[in-house]
Design a protein around this motif. Structure first.
Motif, PDB file in Angstrom:
ATOM      1  N   ASN A  10     -23.759   0.051 -16.966  1.00 33.71           N
ATOM      2  CA  ASN A  10     -23.513  -0.617 -15.690  1.00 33.71           C
ATOM      3  C   ASN A  10     -23.937  -2.078 -15.744  1.00 33.71           C
ATOM      4  O   ASN A  10     -24.635  -2.576 -14.872  1.00 33.71           O
ATOM      5  CB  ASN A  10     -24.258   0.125 -14.572  1.00 33.71           C
ATOM      6  N   ALA A  11     -23.536  -2.752 -16.809  1.00 38.86           N
ATOM      7  CA  ALA A  11     -23.976  -4.122 -17.033  1.00 38.86           C
ATOM      8  C   ALA A  11     -23.189  -5.096 -16.161  1.00 38.86           C
ATOM      9  O   ALA A  11     -22.049  -4.809 -15.784  1.00 38.86           O
ATOM     10  CB  ALA A  11     -23.786  -4.483 -18.502  1.00 38.86           C
ATOM     11  N   HIS A  12     -23.846  -6.224 -15.839  1.00 42.75           N
ATOM     12  CA  HIS A  12     -23.135  -7.249 -15.081  1.00 42.75           C
ATOM     13  C   HIS A  12     -22.022  -7.857 -15.923  1.00 42.75           C
ATOM     14  O   HIS A  12     -20.958  -8.185 -15.432  1.00 42.75           O
ATOM     15  CB  HIS A  12     -24.113  -8.346 -14.647  1.00 42.75           C
ATOM     16  N   GLU A  27     -13.407  -0.418 -16.487  1.00 41.26           N
ATOM     17  CA  GLU A  27     -13.187  -1.217 -15.278  1.00 41.26           C
ATOM     18  C   GLU A  27     -11.727  -1.627 -15.152  1.00 41.26           C
ATOM     19  O   GLU A  27     -11.172  -1.681 -14.062  1.00 41.26           O
ATOM     20  CB  GLU A  27     -14.092  -2.456 -15.302  1.00 41.26           C
ATOM     21  N   LEU A  28     -11.130  -1.905 -16.294  1.00 39.20           N
ATOM     22  CA  LEU A  28      -9.728  -2.321 -16.309  1.00 39.20           C
ATOM     23  C   LEU A  28      -8.834  -1.213 -15.767  1.00 39.20           C
ATOM     24  O   LEU A  28      -7.938  -1.460 -14.952  1.00 39.20           O
ATOM     25  CB  LEU A  28      -9.318  -2.662 -17.738  1.00 39.20           C
TER      26      LEU A  28
END
Lengths: 136, 244
Positions: free
Chosen positions: B54-56, B66-67
């Protein structure tokens, strides 16, 4: 010197604060730009509504649309015939209607309204009518 | 035996792995079920493990997770609008399931469950019934005006309404047949041309090149069909939410 220093420090602090704030505004602006740019191409609805594909894919889509409508027409007509004992007349009628529905499907697909049963420009008109209806 | 093994359709055969019987129903765990389970596990692993940091600033894996999320989110925003948000989990699940099923089927010795009409038709039927229920709940009896296009003279109704109803009913069929036929045809074609490679001897290079190109095309189709399935579901949902 000793009196000046805290003042200077404060000044630089507020400077830094100001800069930081400006920096944030800058970042905000850039983010907005990026988001706008990302949204812009997606607004090209035509791109979405006509998925990429080659000619073979198009032929496939067209034939599937026609055949599925024909199959449904046949199924309805055939089962109505079974029920009402009117073989083969209803089947013939519904086959024709099914063919018409298939052509309608293809027309909708090809005329850029996507695959759905949207009526494109008619949609905007009906929205107005819908509002009128609500007012009534 | 060898002739049977080399049949282009052998790859679609359903094999019972764990025989099960519920009453008269044959509920065996088959290779099809196995690959569905693998797909579900694969999708879950892809998304859950991809997001575990869950990195920024996302890494490669997280970017991909996420894509795929953003892809469907944007698709829904464009086709359904804001009202469609509640149905995002469903569309996303359907898309990922079909996509991973198609891609898993591209692996040698695997089984493509999307090449079976039972599977795709069941999914399409769920979409169709669900969308119809949503429309009925949202618009009540007003839903039936859907079958009467706006601005059509009354005397055309007896002809147009059956046409519209058949057009509506043909949706689950065209939705399922499109996916199933694409996968079936693609995989059969691959196997047929792969069969030529050996039997033609030295000249088999030509079909080999073709098979390589076809494999690339199949990957595109695997993605495209999942996309088409998702976008069609979205458009049907849009019709249900907004009628016309």
């Amino acid at each position: 010197m000793t009196e000046n220093q805290p003042n200077q420090e404060e000044a630089s602090k507020s400077d830094r604060f100001f800069e930081e704030k400006q920096g944030l505004a800058e970042i905000d602006r850039k983010l907005k730009e990026v988001n706008d740019a990302r949204e812009a191409p997606s607004k090209l609805a035509s791109k979405i509504k006509q998925p990429p594909g080659n000619v073979l894919g198009l032929a496939m889509r067209v034939s599937v649309e026609v055949v599925s409508a024909l199959a449904i027409g046949f199924a309805i007509g055939w089962s109505l015939d079974q029920w009402l004992d009117t073989r083969p007349w209803l089947m013939l009628v519904f086959l024709l209607i099914g063919g018409a529905a298939g052509i309608l499907n293809v027309y909708r697909m090809a005329s850029g309204f996507g695959y759905g049963d949207n009526y494109g420009q008619a949609e905007e008109n009906t929205e107005d009518k819908g509002d009128l209806r609500k007012e009534e | 035996m060898s002739a049977e093994k080399h049949s282009p359709l052998a790859q679609f055969e359903i094999k019972q792995l764990i025989p099960m019987q519920i009453g008269d129903l044959d509920a065996s765990f088959t290779n099809s079920s196995l690959f569905m389970v693998l797909t579900v596990l694969g999708v879950s692993a892809f998304l859950v493990l991809g997001m575990r940091k869950n990195a920024h600033i996302p890494g490669r894996w997280q970017s991909m997770a996420e894509l795929s999320y953003m892809f469907i989110a944007n698709l829904m925003k464009d086709t359904v609008g804001n009202e469609g948000r509640a149905y995002f989990p469903f569309i996303f699940t359907v898309f990922m399931f079909v996509l991973f099923g198609n891609l898993l089927g591209m692996m040698p010795y695997s089984f493509t469950f999307t090449s079976h009409i039972v599977v795709t038709f069941t999914m399409a039927l769920f979409v169709f019934i669900g969308v119809t229920i949503i429309a009925l709940v949202k618009h009540k009896m007003h839903f039936f005006t859907f079958f009467m296009p706006p601005g059509v003279p009354m005397y055309m109704a007896p002809l147009l309404i059956p046409i519209e109803i058949i057009s509506y009913l043909s949706r689950p069929i065209s939705l399922s047949v499109r996916l199933f036929a694409n996968m079936l045809a693609g995989h059969t074609l691959l196997k047929v041309f792969a069969g030529f490679v050996i039997s033609l001897g030295l000249a088999g290079i030509a079909p080999l090149v073709f098979v390589v190109a076809l494999t690339g095309l199949e990957f595109v189709i695997a993605f495209l069909q999942a996309y088409v399935f998702a976008i069609l579901t979205c458009l049907y949902l849009n019709d249900a939410l907004h009628l016309h």
